[in-house]
Scaffold this motif. Structure first.
Motif, PDB file in Angstrom:
ATOM      1  N   THR A 192       0.829  -1.203   0.000  1.00 22.65           N
ATOM      2  CA  THR A 192       0.000   0.000   0.000  1.00 22.65           C
ATOM      3  C   THR A 192       0.864   1.255   0.000  1.00 22.65           C
ATOM      4  N   ALA A 193       1.902   1.263   0.822  1.00 22.40           N
ATOM      5  CA  ALA A 193       2.799   2.421   0.871  1.00 22.40           C
ATOM      6  C   ALA A 193       3.498   2.630  -0.463  1.00 22.40           C
ATOM      7  N   LEU A 194       3.920   1.531  -1.089  1.00 20.62           N
ATOM      8  CA  LEU A 194       4.595   1.630  -2.387  1.00 20.62           C
ATOM      9  C   LEU A 194       3.641   2.173  -3.451  1.00 20.62           C
ATOM     10  N   MET A 195       2.428   1.629  -3.494  1.00 18.22           N
ATOM     11  CA  MET A 195       1.448   2.091  -4.479  1.00 18.22           C
ATOM     12  C   MET A 195       1.140   3.578  -4.289  1.00 18.22           C
ATOM     13  N   THR A 196       0.876   3.980  -3.057  1.00 18.94           N
ATOM     14  CA  THR A 196       0.470   5.359  -2.808  1.00 18.94           C
ATOM     15  C   THR A 196       1.630   6.325  -3.032  1.00 18.94           C
ATOM     16  N   GLY A 197       2.838   5.933  -2.619  1.00 13.65           N
ATOM     17  CA  GLY A 197       3.996   6.790  -2.834  1.00 13.65           C
ATOM     18  C   GLY A 197       4.295   7.001  -4.309  1.00 13.65           C
ATOM     19  N   VAL A 198       4.268   5.929  -5.084  1.00 14.29           N
ATOM     20  CA  VAL A 198       4.521   6.047  -6.531  1.00 14.29           C
ATOM     21  C   VAL A 198       3.431   6.881  -7.195  1.00 14.29           C
ATOM     22  N   ALA A 199       2.178   6.700  -6.773  1.00 15.66           N
ATOM     23  CA  ALA A 199       1.073   7.452  -7.373  1.00 15.66           C
ATOM     24  C   ALA A 199       1.239   8.947  -7.128  1.00 15.66           C
ATOM     25  N   TYR A 200       1.566   9.338  -5.892  1.00 12.91           N
ATOM     26  CA  TYR A 200       1.732  10.768  -5.606  1.00 12.91           C
ATOM     27  C   TYR A 200       3.003  11.333  -6.244  1.00 12.91           C
ATOM     28  N   ALA A 201       4.050  10.528  -6.337  1.00 12.20           N
ATOM     29  CA  ALA A 201       5.257  10.988  -7.037  1.00 12.20           C
ATOM     30  C   ALA A 201       4.941  11.239  -8.513  1.00 12.20           C
ATOM     31  N   THR A 202       4.164  10.338  -9.114  1.00 15.63           N
ATOM     32  CA  THR A 202       3.762  10.509 -10.510  1.00 15.63           C
ATOM     33  C   THR A 202       2.875  11.739 -10.661  1.00 15.63           C
ATOM     34  N   SER A 203       1.986  11.951  -9.691  1.00 14.60           N
ATOM     35  CA  SER A 203       1.130  13.137  -9.717  1.00 14.60           C
ATOM     36  C   SER A 203       1.955  14.413  -9.660  1.00 14.60           C
ATOM     37  N   ALA A 204       3.000  14.407  -8.839  1.00 14.01           N
ATOM     38  CA  ALA A 204       3.869  15.584  -8.754  1.00 14.01           C
ATOM     39  C   ALA A 204       4.650  15.789 -10.050  1.00 14.01           C
ATOM     40  N   GLU A 205       5.067  14.690 -10.676  1.00 16.10           N
ATOM     41  CA  GLU A 205       5.744  14.807 -11.983  1.00 16.10           C
ATOM     42  C   GLU A 205       4.813  15.417 -13.018  1.00 16.10           C
ATOM     43  N   MET A 206       3.558  14.984 -13.021  1.00 13.97           N
ATOM     44  CA  MET A 206       2.599  15.566 -13.965  1.00 13.97           C
ATOM     45  C   MET A 206       2.380  17.042 -13.662  1.00 13.97           C
ATOM     46  N   ALA A 207       2.388  17.397 -12.371  1.00 11.75           N
ATOM     47  CA  ALA A 207       2.240  18.800 -12.007  1.00 11.75           C
ATOM     48  C   ALA A 207       3.401  19.641 -12.530  1.00 11.75           C
ATOM     49  N   SER A 208       4.588  19.054 -12.598  1.00  8.61           N
ATOM     50  CA  SER A 208       5.749  19.802 -13.106  1.00  8.61           C
ATOM     51  C   SER A 208       5.586  20.169 -14.573  1.00  8.61           C
TER      52      SER A 208
END
Length: 347
Positions: A192-208
């Motif tokens: 769960t931590a891996l899934m959620t961390g990768v998802a938010y990291a990807t979200s931040a990349e898209m925000a960039s």
């Protein structure tokens, strides 16, 4: 709670939940009085013992599987967009908790498909799937049709996503690991931590590249606080959480047999927090754990969502009449993992 006396064919199909604050739970602990407040005028309608109400809730859940519980204080402690108002409720199945008149598109991953022959998780494939589907769900926000203009408007402004997983019970069963065990909880926490961390990291990349969700600037301090608390839990910290009434149960590294899962989860949260601090996030929420009842069947999952299997043989009622039989196919592999011979498995 009053539906048990109805004939089965007349019972409405619905999900019912009761929203509880920490104040109510403390009143139960202390055997204090509790006021029932009228919604329309805010006046006290009735005063009763909190424990009596708690007992009725528990009995109804035991007798009919309803109501579920919303721990409202905790829900709002982890709310990423506090400046827009409190979280008051959820969708009927209770996986999506956010502002009124918002929605999120769901997608769930069948965890058992990432299990290697030796029982480990294919981490690279899992991370790739999470990253890809976070982007797919972000695209779906603009492509989806919503039931009202207000829901559509808020969905564009907050861009909430609902990536989750299913079949944790099947994964643990196939690996010969008890669902109610430290090892089972550790594996579930790491995934769960891996899934959620990768998802938010990807979200931040898209925000960039695309910019943060429109309401992010007004909620940046709240969201980054929530992200820091998530990261602390991934690192197994017991203290130091910010503005939480109740600290979470952190990930316990010693309970996870595949240590790389923990390492990757923590690296994902480092990245999610660093990129989010710089660029913000494209999505106010990224993950949920849905019950996955129907789509779990389509994905050939032995268990739904985060739940254990409630029976090795199940019968599902069909909308057009009749039933079909569902047999948990994880049992033979689970028995092999535990060292049983083929003759014993056949028996």
């Amino acid at each position: 709670m009053g539906l048990r006396g109805l004939p089965h064919r007349l019972r409405p199909e619905s999900n019912n939940s009761v929203s509880l604050s920490d104040d109510f739970l403390r009143a139960v602990e202390n055997d204090s009085d509790w006021n029932l407040i009228r919604r329309i005028d805010g006046k006290v309608h009735k005063t009763l013992k909190a424990r009596d109400l708690w007992e009725k809730i528990g009995y109804a859940a035991w007798a009919s599987a309803d109501p579920g519980l919303h721990f409202n204080t905790t829900m709002n402690d982890w709310h990423t967009c506090v400046s827009a108002g409190a979280i008051r409720a959820s969708n009927p199945c209770s996986e999506y908790m956010f502002l009124d008149d918002t929605a999120c598109n769901l997608a769930s991953i069948n965890l058992l498909t990432y299990r290697n022959a030796d029982g480990t998780i294919d981490i690279a494939a899992y991370e790739h799937t999470v990253r890809l589907w976070t982007m797919v769900l972000e695209i779906s926000v603009m492509m989806a049709q919503f039931p009202s203009w207000k829901i559509a408007k808020l969905s564009y402004e907050y861009r909430t996503l609902g990536l989750g997983f299913a079949n944790i019970g099947g994964l643990l069963m196939t690996s010969g690991i008890p669902y109610d065990s430290d090892e089972g909880r550790g594996i579930c926490a790491a995934l769960t931590a891996l899934m959620t961390g990768v998802a938010y990291a990807t979200s931040a990349e898209m925000a960039s590249e695309l910019g943060a969700f429109p309401e992010y600037p007004a909620n940046a301090l709240h969201m980054l606080r929530v992200m820091r608390n998530h990261r602390r839990a991934a690192y197994g910290e017991a203290e130091g959480y910010e503005k939480l009434a109740v600290n979470p149960v952190p990930l316990v590294e010693d309970h996870v047999p595949q240590k790389e899962l923990v390492e990757h989860a923590r690296a994902a949260w480092d990245k999610a927090l660093d990129l989010g601090a710089e660029y913000g996030y494209r999505n106010a929420q990224a993950t949920v754990i849905a019950p996955t009842g129907t789509i779990g069947l389509v994905m050939d999952c032995d268990t739904t969502g985060i739940e254990p299997d409630f029976a090795l043989v199940k019968f599902k009622k069909l909308a057009g009449g009749g039933y079909f039989k569902i047999i948990n196919r994880a049992v033979p592999e689970a028995l092999r993992t535990l060292g049983y011979g083929e003759a014993q498995i056949a028996d």
